[in-house]
Design a protein around this motif. Structure first.
Motif, PDB file in Angstrom:
ATOM      1  N   LEU A  36      40.730  48.495  26.388  1.00 41.43           N
ATOM      2  CA  LEU A  36      40.725  47.363  27.323  1.00 41.43           C
ATOM      3  C   LEU A  36      42.066  47.263  28.047  1.00 41.43           C
ATOM      4  N   VAL A  37      43.148  47.415  27.312  1.00 37.82           N
ATOM      5  CA  VAL A  37      44.489  47.349  27.914  1.00 37.82           C
ATOM      6  C   VAL A  37      44.694  48.511  28.879  1.00 37.82           C
ATOM      7  N   SER A  38      44.258  49.690  28.489  1.00 39.74           N
ATOM      8  CA  SER A  38      44.413  50.856  29.354  1.00 39.74           C
ATOM      9  C   SER A  38      43.619  50.685  30.649  1.00 39.74           C
ATOM     10  N   PHE A  39      42.402  50.199  30.543  1.00 37.44           N
ATOM     11  CA  PHE A  39      41.603  49.956  31.752  1.00 37.44           C
ATOM     12  C   PHE A  39      42.165  48.804  32.573  1.00 37.44           C
ATOM     13  N   LEU A  40      42.735  47.812  31.929  1.00 37.06           N
ATOM     14  CA  LEU A  40      43.408  46.734  32.656  1.00 37.06           C
ATOM     15  C   LEU A  40      44.522  47.308  33.519  1.00 37.06           C
ATOM     16  N   LEU A  41      45.328  48.180  32.938  1.00 36.34           N
ATOM     17  CA  LEU A  41      46.406  48.809  33.696  1.00 36.34           C
ATOM     18  C   LEU A  41      45.857  49.667  34.834  1.00 36.34           C
ATOM     19  N   ALA A  42      44.733  50.327  34.600  1.00 29.47           N
ATOM     20  CA  ALA A  42      44.094  51.110  35.669  1.00 29.47           C
ATOM     21  C   ALA A  42      43.687  50.201  36.824  1.00 29.47           C
ATOM     22  N   HIS A  43      43.078  49.068  36.515  1.00 32.70           N
ATOM     23  CA  HIS A  43      42.655  48.149  37.581  1.00 32.70           C
ATOM     24  C   HIS A  43      43.852  47.601  38.338  1.00 32.70           C
ATOM     25  N   LEU A  44      44.943  47.347  37.639  1.00 33.28           N
ATOM     26  CA  LEU A  44      46.145  46.864  38.322  1.00 33.28           C
ATOM     27  C   LEU A  44      46.707  47.944  39.252  1.00 33.28           C
ATOM     28  N   CYS A  45      46.638  49.199  38.829  1.00 28.97           N
ATOM     29  CA  CYS A  45      47.065  50.296  39.703  1.00 28.97           C
ATOM     30  C   CYS A  45      46.169  50.393  40.939  1.00 28.97           C
ATOM     31  N   GLY A  87      40.860  35.927  25.075  1.00 36.82           N
ATOM     32  CA  GLY A  87      41.968  35.959  26.034  1.00 36.82           C
ATOM     33  C   GLY A  87      42.063  37.302  26.743  1.00 36.82           C
ATOM     34  N   PRO A  88      42.148  38.416  25.977  1.00 38.31           N
ATOM     35  CA  PRO A  88      42.217  39.718  26.636  1.00 38.31           C
ATOM     36  C   PRO A  88      41.003  40.019  27.527  1.00 38.31           C
ATOM     37  N   VAL A  89      39.813  39.630  27.095  1.00 35.86           N
ATOM     38  CA  VAL A  89      38.618  39.881  27.908  1.00 35.86           C
ATOM     39  C   VAL A  89      38.678  39.067  29.196  1.00 35.86           C
ATOM     40  N   ALA A  90      39.102  37.823  29.127  1.00 36.59           N
ATOM     41  CA  ALA A  90      39.194  36.985  30.327  1.00 36.59           C
ATOM     42  C   ALA A  90      40.212  37.552  31.315  1.00 36.59           C
ATOM     43  N   VAL A  91      41.367  37.994  30.822  1.00 36.98           N
ATOM     44  CA  VAL A  91      42.384  38.593  31.699  1.00 36.98           C
ATOM     45  C   VAL A  91      41.843  39.867  32.335  1.00 36.98           C
ATOM     46  N   TYR A  92      41.157  40.661  31.536  1.00 39.26           N
ATOM     47  CA  TYR A  92      40.582  41.904  32.037  1.00 39.26           C
ATOM     48  C   TYR A  92      39.566  41.640  33.147  1.00 39.26           C
ATOM     49  N   VAL A  93      38.677  40.695  32.915  1.00 41.60           N
ATOM     50  CA  VAL A  93      37.643  40.394  33.916  1.00 41.60           C
ATOM     51  C   VAL A  93      38.289  39.877  35.199  1.00 41.60           C
ATOM     52  N   LEU A  94      39.325  39.082  35.084  1.00 40.43           N
ATOM     53  CA  LEU A  94      40.042  38.586  36.259  1.00 40.43           C
ATOM     54  C   LEU A  94      40.649  39.745  37.049  1.00 40.43           C
ATOM     55  N   ALA A  95      41.290  40.689  36.362  1.00 34.32           N
ATOM     56  CA  ALA A  95      41.883  41.843  37.037  1.00 34.32           C
ATOM     57  C   ALA A  95      40.812  42.720  37.671  1.00 34.32           C
ATOM     58  N   LEU A  96      39.710  42.936  36.962  1.00 35.76           N
ATOM     59  CA  LEU A  96      38.619  43.751  37.487  1.00 35.76           C
ATOM     60  C   LEU A  96      38.026  43.124  38.741  1.00 35.76           C
ATOM     61  N   ALA A  97      37.766  41.827  38.696  1.00 27.90           N
ATOM     62  CA  ALA A  97      37.206  41.142  39.864  1.00 27.90           C
ATOM     63  C   ALA A  97      38.195  41.148  41.019  1.00 27.90           C
ATOM     64  N   GLY A  98      39.491  40.978  40.720  1.00 32.59           N
ATOM     65  CA  GLY A  98      40.504  41.025  41.769  1.00 32.59           C
ATOM     66  C   GLY A  98      40.571  42.392  42.428  1.00 32.59           C
ATOM     67  N   MET A  99      40.490  43.453  41.623  1.00 29.63           N
ATOM     68  CA  MET A  99      40.503  44.810  42.160  1.00 29.63           C
ATOM     69  C   MET A  99      39.296  45.050  43.057  1.00 29.63           C
ATOM     70  N   ALA A 100      38.119  44.650  42.585  1.00 33.54           N
ATOM     71  CA  ALA A 100      36.905  44.865  43.373  1.00 33.54           C
ATOM     72  C   ALA A 100      36.931  44.038  44.660  1.00 33.54           C
ATOM     73  N   ALA A 101      37.407  42.809  44.583  1.00 32.30           N
ATOM     74  CA  ALA A 101      37.501  41.964  45.778  1.00 32.30           C
ATOM     75  C   ALA A 101      38.509  42.529  46.766  1.00 32.30           C
TER      76      ALA A 101
END
Length: 179
Positions: A36-45, A87-101
């Motif tokens: 989850l953390v690794s994919f979070l970092l991918a979405h931020l990139c 908490g980690p899932v909510a942060v991840y979903v926020l980053a994923l949605a932000g990346m897609a948007a």
């Protein structure tokens, strides 16, 4: 290449973090949080890459749509998400949605220009990443899905392929030497 400075590098780093997430998820229980953390970092990139040349959330409709989808997915899954992962899932979903948007915003701002077809690939990749992760999370936290691995992996690999294919082709070697 002919892309904005750094875009190619950010997408490449995102792909490397995604690979790290793939490896972590080979161990579904112990590897879930590191994945989850690794994919979070991918979405931020990817998010950084998609902000090059495009204002942050330049298309408010995309931001609203992805926020609604993220909220819907989270609300459906929330009862099954363990307290320690909420908490980690909510942060991840926020980053994923932000990346897609942001990918959709990039496409909208380039509509009618030479780079619109490439930006459309990024937007489709962002949407498919949301779909892939929604399927994965539904299968993990809500209810088992028939052929889940097939649908999750197919949408995931298409998403990654489209994000990679959203980059312009590199300039020919001779043109690079002249720059």
């Amino acid at each position: 290449g002919r892309d904005a400075p750094g875009v190619r590098r950010w997408v490449l780093v995102g792909l490397v973090f995604s690979l790290g997430g793939d490896v972590a998820l080979l161990w579904p229980q112990q590897g879930f949080l590191p994945g989850l953390v690794s994919f979070l970092l991918a979405h931020l990139c990817y998010l950084v890459a998609f902000t090059r040349g495009t204002s942050w959330l330049a298309w408010p409709m995309a931001a609203a749509a992805y926020a609604a989808v993220a909220a819907g997915v989270l609300s459906a899954l929330w009862p099954g998400v363990p307290a320690a992962l909420r908490g980690p899932v909510a942060v991840y979903v926020l980053a994923l949605a932000g990346m897609a948007a942001q990918a959709a915003s990039q496409w909208r701002t380039r509509w009618g220009s030479a780079g619109a077809d490439l930006a459309l690939r990024a937007a489709a990749g962002g949407a498919l990443f949301m779909l892939s992760d929604a399927l994965l999370a539904t299968n993990r936290f809500a209810t088992p899905l028939p052929a889940a691995s097939l649908w999750v992996l197919a949408s995931y690999w298409c998403a990654q392929g489209l994000i990679g294919a959203s980059l312009p082709a590199p300039a020919p070697k001779a043109a690079q030497d002249q720059i």
